[in-house]
Write a protein that holds these residues in place. Sequence first.
Motif, PDB file in Angstrom:
ATOM      1  N   UNK A 260       4.318  -0.250 -19.807  1.00 33.28           N
ATOM      2  CA  UNK A 260       5.292   0.472 -18.990  1.00 33.28           C
ATOM      3  C   UNK A 260       4.918   0.469 -17.514  1.00 33.28           C
ATOM      4  N   UNK A 261       3.881  -0.265 -17.140  1.00 33.65           N
ATOM      5  CA  UNK A 261       3.357  -0.191 -15.773  1.00 33.65           C
ATOM      6  C   UNK A 261       4.004  -1.225 -14.855  1.00 33.65           C
ATOM      7  N   UNK A 262       4.272  -0.795 -13.624  1.00 39.16           N
ATOM      8  CA  UNK A 262       4.751  -1.673 -12.564  1.00 39.16           C
ATOM      9  C   UNK A 262       3.759  -1.632 -11.417  1.00 39.16           C
ATOM     10  N   UNK A 263       3.392  -2.806 -10.913  1.00 38.61           N
ATOM     11  CA  UNK A 263       2.536  -2.875  -9.728  1.00 38.61           C
ATOM     12  C   UNK A 263       3.422  -2.760  -8.491  1.00 38.61           C
ATOM     13  N   UNK A 264       3.185  -1.721  -7.709  1.00 40.70           N
ATOM     14  CA  UNK A 264       3.961  -1.493  -6.486  1.00 40.70           C
ATOM     15  C   UNK A 264       3.165  -1.957  -5.275  1.00 40.70           C
ATOM     16  N   UNK A 265       3.817  -2.726  -4.404  1.00 38.04           N
ATOM     17  CA  UNK A 265       3.191  -3.159  -3.159  1.00 38.04           C
ATOM     18  C   UNK A 265       4.182  -2.938  -2.020  1.00 38.04           C
ATOM     19  N   UNK A 266       3.721  -2.269  -0.983  1.00 40.02           N
ATOM     20  CA  UNK A 266       4.517  -2.112   0.233  1.00 40.02           C
ATOM     21  C   UNK A 266       3.663  -2.520   1.428  1.00 40.02           C
ATOM     22  N   UNK A 267       4.272  -3.235   2.385  1.00 38.21           N
ATOM     23  CA  UNK A 267       3.591  -3.592   3.628  1.00 38.21           C
ATOM     24  C   UNK A 267       4.193  -2.757   4.754  1.00 38.21           C
ATOM     25  N   UNK A 268       3.321  -2.144   5.544  1.00 34.13           N
ATOM     26  CA  UNK A 268       3.762  -1.360   6.700  1.00 34.13           C
ATOM     27  C   UNK A 268       2.983  -1.793   7.932  1.00 34.13           C
ATOM     28  N   UNK A 269       3.616  -1.606   9.084  1.00 33.06           N
ATOM     29  CA  UNK A 269       2.955  -1.913  10.355  1.00 33.06           C
ATOM     30  C   UNK A 269       2.639  -0.606  11.046  1.00 33.06           C
ATOM     31  N   UNK A 270       1.349  -0.363  11.263  1.00 32.55           N
ATOM     32  CA  UNK A 270       0.900   0.922  11.814  1.00 32.55           C
ATOM     33  C   UNK A 270       1.386   1.090  13.242  1.00 32.55           C
ATOM     34  N   UNK A 271       1.926   2.270  13.515  1.00 31.38           N
ATOM     35  CA  UNK A 271       2.427   2.595  14.857  1.00 31.38           C
ATOM     36  C   UNK A 271       1.763   3.882  15.313  1.00 31.38           C
ATOM     37  N   UNK A 272       1.230   3.884  16.510  1.00 36.18           N
ATOM     38  CA  UNK A 272       0.526   5.062  17.024  1.00 36.18           C
ATOM     39  C   UNK A 272       1.443   6.274  17.132  1.00 36.18           C
ATOM     40  N   UNK A 273       2.758   6.034  17.200  1.00 34.55           N
ATOM     41  CA  UNK A 273       3.700   7.146  17.298  1.00 34.55           C
ATOM     42  C   UNK A 273       3.829   7.912  15.991  1.00 34.55           C
ATOM     43  N   UNK A 274       3.341   7.329  14.901  1.00 30.04           N
ATOM     44  CA  UNK A 274       3.417   7.975  13.599  1.00 30.04           C
ATOM     45  C   UNK A 274       4.556   7.491  12.735  1.00 30.04           C
ATOM     46  N   UNK A 275       5.466   6.710  13.313  1.00 30.86           N
ATOM     47  CA  UNK A 275       6.574   6.170  12.544  1.00 30.86           C
ATOM     48  C   UNK A 275       6.319   4.684  12.297  1.00 30.86           C
ATOM     49  N   UNK A 276       5.669   4.387  11.171  1.00 25.65           N
ATOM     50  CA  UNK A 276       5.292   3.012  10.882  1.00 25.65           C
ATOM     51  C   UNK A 276       6.506   2.166  10.532  1.00 25.65           C
ATOM     52  N   UNK A 277       6.446   0.889  10.901  1.00 25.97           N
ATOM     53  CA  UNK A 277       7.520  -0.047  10.599  1.00 25.97           C
ATOM     54  C   UNK A 277       7.350  -0.619   9.195  1.00 25.97           C
ATOM     55  N   UNK A 278       8.473  -0.950   8.592  1.00 32.95           N
ATOM     56  CA  UNK A 278       8.488  -1.520   7.243  1.00 32.95           C
ATOM     57  C   UNK A 278       8.332  -3.038   7.326  1.00 32.95           C
ATOM     58  N   UNK A 279       7.413  -3.587   6.496  1.00 35.67           N
ATOM     59  CA  UNK A 279       7.149  -5.021   6.541  1.00 35.67           C
ATOM     60  C   UNK A 279       7.408  -5.755   5.248  1.00 35.67           C
ATOM     61  N   UNK A 280       7.975  -5.071   4.237  1.00 34.65           N
ATOM     62  CA  UNK A 280       8.282  -5.744   2.979  1.00 34.65           C
ATOM     63  C   UNK A 280       7.759  -4.970   1.788  1.00 34.65           C
ATOM     64  N   UNK A 281       8.303  -5.273   0.617  1.00 32.54           N
ATOM     65  CA  UNK A 281       7.892  -4.592  -0.606  1.00 32.54           C
ATOM     66  C   UNK A 281       8.163  -5.479  -1.813  1.00 32.54           C
ATOM     67  N   UNK A 282       7.489  -5.165  -2.902  1.00 36.72           N
ATOM     68  CA  UNK A 282       7.808  -5.770  -4.193  1.00 36.72           C
ATOM     69  C   UNK A 282       7.282  -4.872  -5.303  1.00 36.72           C
ATOM     70  N   UNK A 283       7.877  -5.012  -6.465  1.00 35.64           N
ATOM     71  CA  UNK A 283       7.378  -4.389  -7.692  1.00 35.64           C
ATOM     72  C   UNK A 283       7.296  -5.467  -8.746  1.00 35.64           C
ATOM     73  N   UNK A 284       6.192  -5.494  -9.485  1.00 34.61           N
ATOM     74  CA  UNK A 284       5.966  -6.537 -10.477  1.00 34.61           C
ATOM     75  C   UNK A 284       5.612  -5.909 -11.820  1.00 34.61           C
ATOM     76  N   UNK A 285       6.220  -6.372 -12.913  1.00 37.97           N
ATOM     77  CA  UNK A 285       5.868  -5.859 -14.238  1.00 37.97           C
ATOM     78  C   UNK A 285       4.467  -6.305 -14.640  1.00 37.97           C
ATOM     79  N   UNK A 286       3.577  -5.345 -14.843  1.00 39.67           N
ATOM     80  CA  UNK A 286       2.168  -5.661 -15.116  1.00 39.67           C
ATOM     81  C   UNK A 286       2.022  -6.516 -16.372  1.00 39.67           C
TER      82      UNK A 286
END
Length: 590
Positions: A532-558
């Motif tokens: 029942x497990x899904x591997x979650x991956x999200x990429x974010x770009x760190x921003x000093x303002x505290x609002x990080x940018x989104x860089x992509x995502x995926x979920x994969x059935x383990x």
Amino acid sequence: MSSYKVLGLFSRSFSLDSATIPTDVQEVLKEYAENGHVGAEKLQRFLVEVQGEAQATKSDAEHFIDLQLRESKLLPKLHSQGLSLDAFLHYLLNPLLNAPYNRVVHHDMTKPLSHYYIYTGHNSYLTGNQLSSDCSEKPIISALLRGVRVIELDLWPDSNEENIHVLHGRTLTAPVELLKCIEAIKDHAFVASEFPVVITLEDHLTPSLQSLAAKIITRTLGSILYFPEETESFKEFPSPQSLKRRIIISTKPPKEYLSGKSQKVSESTYEKDATQEEPWGDDLPSYSKQIDSHTKDPPSTVPPEPDYEESDLDSGTEVPEHEHPTYKQLIMIHAGKPRGGALKDALAVGGEEVKRVSLSEPQLEKLAKEYPLELIRFTKRNILRIYPYGLRLNSSNYNPLVAWSHGAQMVALNMQGYGRPLWLVQGFFRANGGCGYVKKPEYLLANDEIFDPRQKQPVKVTLKVTVCMGIGWLERFGKKYFDSFSPPDFYLRIGIAGVEADTIMKETKIMEDEWIPKWNEQFEFPLTVPEMALLRIEVHEHDMSGKDDFGGQTCLPVAELKTGFRSVPLHDKKGDELSGVRLLVRFQFI
């Protein structure tokens, strides 16, 4: 440094050199490279020993080398030398040659429908929110092209009770014709998958309009519509394999031999019919009254009449029985909802015919806490459909894992929205070749015992994930997309979505000022229910303002992950693939 374009895979060229190669890959190259190249024999060894592909042959390795060199536009004379070091890295990053999971249908598809999770949409005709967006056939088409196998249509009379509208009842959503929706389903049902499409109907029609609906459905779908013989009853549902390229109908059977005169679908009739899905349930009584103050009937916008001859669709026309089955005869999967009283009663099982029961998101949560064994027992033979909480007015979604963990087959989500719950669904149905049907784990189907999700389970396996590197953001977005003055600072959020004991999220370090970040970080995830497990991956770009940018995502059935170094494509917030943006990740099971 060499630079080349991989045709059909990368939208722009990108450069790699020895400094770019992650540490783990460098260790592999020391073992399998000879004179700066990985030849066919060494590549075969790599496939068997590192990638876990025990059946790989030298011919397979030669084929991969040939494909990679051709796509890289390198000279054929280099074939005998094999892959150079950066060509080998490009091979590892090639998602067509080195996918992270099996891309073909490989589950047993000969079992009853109740043995499968089915990719299911909710209010499939809505273009946006649940209150005021347009209804259209376009979201239906989009869902089918993504592999969705269950399409929901709400059927209402128009203001004159002469035509059938598809809309979210007693809201301000603008309607679409039933005919347009059925035509869209016919034209796009089997583009993404050959396995059956189920149309679930929420029916608020008079008997005469039910007859009209039957004619529209049968004439439009023709031979691809499957419906049971009049004498046929189901003690067990047919299999997806036996229903390939067929469309089936699921709804509540109409009451026997109702009066032939037109009966207006009034508010009182609707509220008493507990087997139909209310737009709001008990969640919005005050808002329902507000809508009623604007309109007593569904919205009055009337689309053009269906393109049929008047004599063909006159509700009084006698049509030969063999040519046009009745509305009742079209229904293969009989549906219903709990009628007040104890929810538990809806899950009663016995020797009767199999059926489908719909529960709201809060009803499921209540039953999962109080009667989890009854839920699982019911879903061994019968189909359970879950739909979103009525207060999700903006078409948001809920965590589908509670429903899947208790055996629910049709976990309906709003496909017109986006967000993490929808990412989970998209990832879950990447399994089994993306055909829209995923075989349920055997522990939810076993006849000799009922799995108890409340009991603590031992760790069955540990997934070890090494995040090596990522590529493609510069080529996909350009230099100033994330930061106007410097390269991006990428980091990953990585973890497991699954049963409560397995659910966790972790983070990598931030790679500052890197378009091609190399994390070289390892994570271990002990799993009690890996099925029942899904591997979650999200990429974010760190921003000093505290609002990080989104860089992509995926979920994969383990359960479908291939071991070894694998190319993992990333997707945007709506689930569309970000061309050329991917990660190199190593998967190992301990």
